[in-house]
Design a protein around this motif. Sequence first.
Motif, PDB file in Angstrom:
ATOM      1  N   ALA A   1      36.017  49.747  31.243  1.00 55.10           N
ATOM      2  CA  ALA A   1      34.806  49.069  30.786  1.00 55.10           C
ATOM      3  C   ALA A   1      33.888  48.840  31.975  1.00 55.10           C
ATOM      4  N   VAL A   2      32.659  48.441  31.673  1.00 55.72           N
ATOM      5  CA  VAL A   2      31.799  47.871  32.702  1.00 55.72           C
ATOM      6  C   VAL A   2      32.106  46.373  32.747  1.00 55.72           C
ATOM      7  N   TYR A   3      32.394  45.880  33.928  1.00 53.00           N
ATOM      8  CA  TYR A   3      32.737  44.476  34.109  1.00 53.00           C
ATOM      9  C   TYR A   3      31.540  43.743  34.707  1.00 53.00           C
ATOM     10  N   TYR A   4      31.221  42.606  34.087  1.00 47.57           N
ATOM     11  CA  TYR A   4      30.098  41.789  34.517  1.00 47.57           C
ATOM     12  C   TYR A   4      30.590  40.403  34.906  1.00 47.57           C
ATOM     13  N   CYS A   5      30.002  39.829  35.929  1.00 49.63           N
ATOM     14  CA  CYS A   5      30.226  38.401  36.152  1.00 49.63           C
ATOM     15  C   CYS A   5      28.977  37.649  35.690  1.00 49.63           C
ATOM     16  N   ALA A   6      29.189  36.410  35.319  1.00 47.09           N
ATOM     17  CA  ALA A   6      28.116  35.585  34.786  1.00 47.09           C
ATOM     18  C   ALA A   6      28.332  34.143  35.210  1.00 47.09           C
ATOM     19  N   ALA A   7      27.246  33.410  35.289  1.00 45.54           N
ATOM     20  CA  ALA A   7      27.307  31.992  35.636  1.00 45.54           C
ATOM     21  C   ALA A   7      26.739  31.169  34.488  1.00 45.54           C
TER      22      ALA A   7
ATOM     23  N   GLY B   1      33.724  46.251  43.769  1.00 45.92           N
ATOM     24  CA  GLY B   1      35.156  46.481  43.684  1.00 45.92           C
ATOM     25  C   GLY B   1      35.601  47.351  42.533  1.00 45.92           C
ATOM     26  N   GLY B   2      34.688  47.742  41.683  1.00 47.43           N
ATOM     27  CA  GLY B   2      35.072  48.615  40.591  1.00 47.43           C
ATOM     28  C   GLY B   2      35.396  50.005  41.092  1.00 47.43           C
ATOM     29  N   GLY B   3      35.908  50.830  40.195  1.00 47.59           N
ATOM     30  CA  GLY B   3      36.243  52.188  40.564  1.00 47.59           C
ATOM     31  C   GLY B   3      37.249  52.777  39.610  1.00 47.59           C
TER      32      GLY B   3
ATOM     33  N   ASN C   1      34.924  28.792  47.245  1.00 46.35           N
ATOM     34  CA  ASN C   1      33.679  28.024  47.227  1.00 46.35           C
ATOM     35  C   ASN C   1      32.904  28.137  48.542  1.00 46.35           C
ATOM     36  N   ALA C   2      33.608  28.356  49.632  1.00 49.70           N
ATOM     37  CA  ALA C   2      32.935  28.501  50.926  1.00 49.70           C
ATOM     38  C   ALA C   2      32.085  29.767  50.976  1.00 49.70           C
ATOM     39  N   LYS C   3      32.491  30.765  50.211  1.00 52.39           N
ATOM     40  CA  LYS C   3      31.767  32.039  50.197  1.00 52.39           C
ATOM     41  C   LYS C   3      30.948  32.228  48.926  1.00 52.39           C
ATOM     42  N   ASN C   4      30.934  31.209  48.063  1.00 42.98           N
ATOM     43  CA  ASN C   4      30.238  31.339  46.777  1.00 42.98           C
ATOM     44  C   ASN C   4      30.644  32.629  46.066  1.00 42.98           C
ATOM     45  N   SER C   5      31.922  32.859  46.011  1.00 40.03           N
ATOM     46  CA  SER C   5      32.415  34.108  45.439  1.00 40.03           C
ATOM     47  C   SER C   5      33.590  33.859  44.491  1.00 40.03           C
ATOM     48  N   VAL C   6      33.671  34.693  43.491  1.00 44.40           N
ATOM     49  CA  VAL C   6      34.772  34.666  42.530  1.00 44.40           C
ATOM     50  C   VAL C   6      35.390  36.058  42.488  1.00 44.40           C
TER      51      VAL C   6
ATOM     52  N   GLY D   1      48.111  50.603  37.806  1.00 41.36           N
ATOM     53  CA  GLY D   1      47.596  50.273  39.115  1.00 41.36           C
ATOM     54  C   GLY D   1      46.834  48.968  39.135  1.00 41.36           C
ATOM     55  N   SER D   2      46.158  48.727  40.262  1.00 44.66           N
ATOM     56  CA  SER D   2      45.465  47.453  40.473  1.00 44.66           C
ATOM     57  C   SER D   2      44.075  47.676  41.048  1.00 44.66           C
ATOM     58  N   LEU D   3      43.203  46.754  40.755  1.00 47.42           N
ATOM     59  CA  LEU D   3      41.875  46.677  41.362  1.00 47.42           C
ATOM     60  C   LEU D   3      41.508  45.211  41.475  1.00 47.42           C
ATOM     61  N   THR D   4      40.690  44.890  42.452  1.00 46.56           N
ATOM     62  CA  THR D   4      40.167  43.534  42.580  1.00 46.56           C
ATOM     63  C   THR D   4      38.647  43.583  42.583  1.00 46.56           C
ATOM     64  N   LEU D   5      38.057  42.862  41.661  1.00 49.81           N
ATOM     65  CA  LEU D   5      36.608  42.758  41.576  1.00 49.81           C
ATOM     66  C   LEU D   5      36.138  41.504  42.296  1.00 49.81           C
ATOM     67  N   SER D   6      34.962  41.585  42.881  1.00 42.26           N
ATOM     68  CA  SER D   6      34.345  40.440  43.551  1.00 42.26           C
ATOM     69  C   SER D   6      32.988  40.165  42.932  1.00 42.26           C
ATOM     70  N   CYS D   7      32.632  38.902  42.906  1.00 37.13           N
ATOM     71  CA  CYS D   7      31.322  38.479  42.421  1.00 37.13           C
ATOM     72  C   CYS D   7      30.748  37.514  43.451  1.00 37.13           C
ATOM     73  N   ALA D   8      29.693  37.930  44.122  1.00 38.43           N
ATOM     74  CA  ALA D   8      29.024  37.091  45.115  1.00 38.43           C
ATOM     75  C   ALA D   8      27.805  36.454  44.475  1.00 38.43           C
TER      76      ALA D   8
END
Length: 122
Positions: free
Chosen positions: A92-98, A8-10, A74-79, A16-23
């Motif tokens: 920036a570079v955006y990272y997801c983490a658990a 979802g980056g770009g 939670n059904a898609k294990n995604s944030v 403006g707006s952007l939406t990031l996804s983390c699977a």
Amino acid sequence: EVRLVESGGGLAQAGGSLTLSCAASGFTFDEYAIGWFRQGPGKAREGVSCIRNNTGSTYYASSVKGRFTISVDNAKNSVYLQMTSLKSEDTAVYYCAAYPRCNYPLSLIPYWGQGTQVTVSS
């Protein structure tokens, strides 16, 4: 194998707006918190937002509060990280983490994604 895959980056214009996804896969999703971090050019990695998957409790850095919204499916294990009113300093570079809980020590975070670039033009 634990995997966290961001998308979802770009490029976006200021305001403006952007939406990031983390699977996520390879671990018990609702036992962890998922956080978004970012690292801008020449800057240290910083926490942006976090959500505890089983409770839905959230955390936001002051620099993004009111502009970014984190959510979980939670059904898609995604944030997801919905970013609005973007500013050039959000570049920036955006990272997801658990990790076990929000406000966890950065150096101890066990699982990271590969990152996705967000560039905001002014």
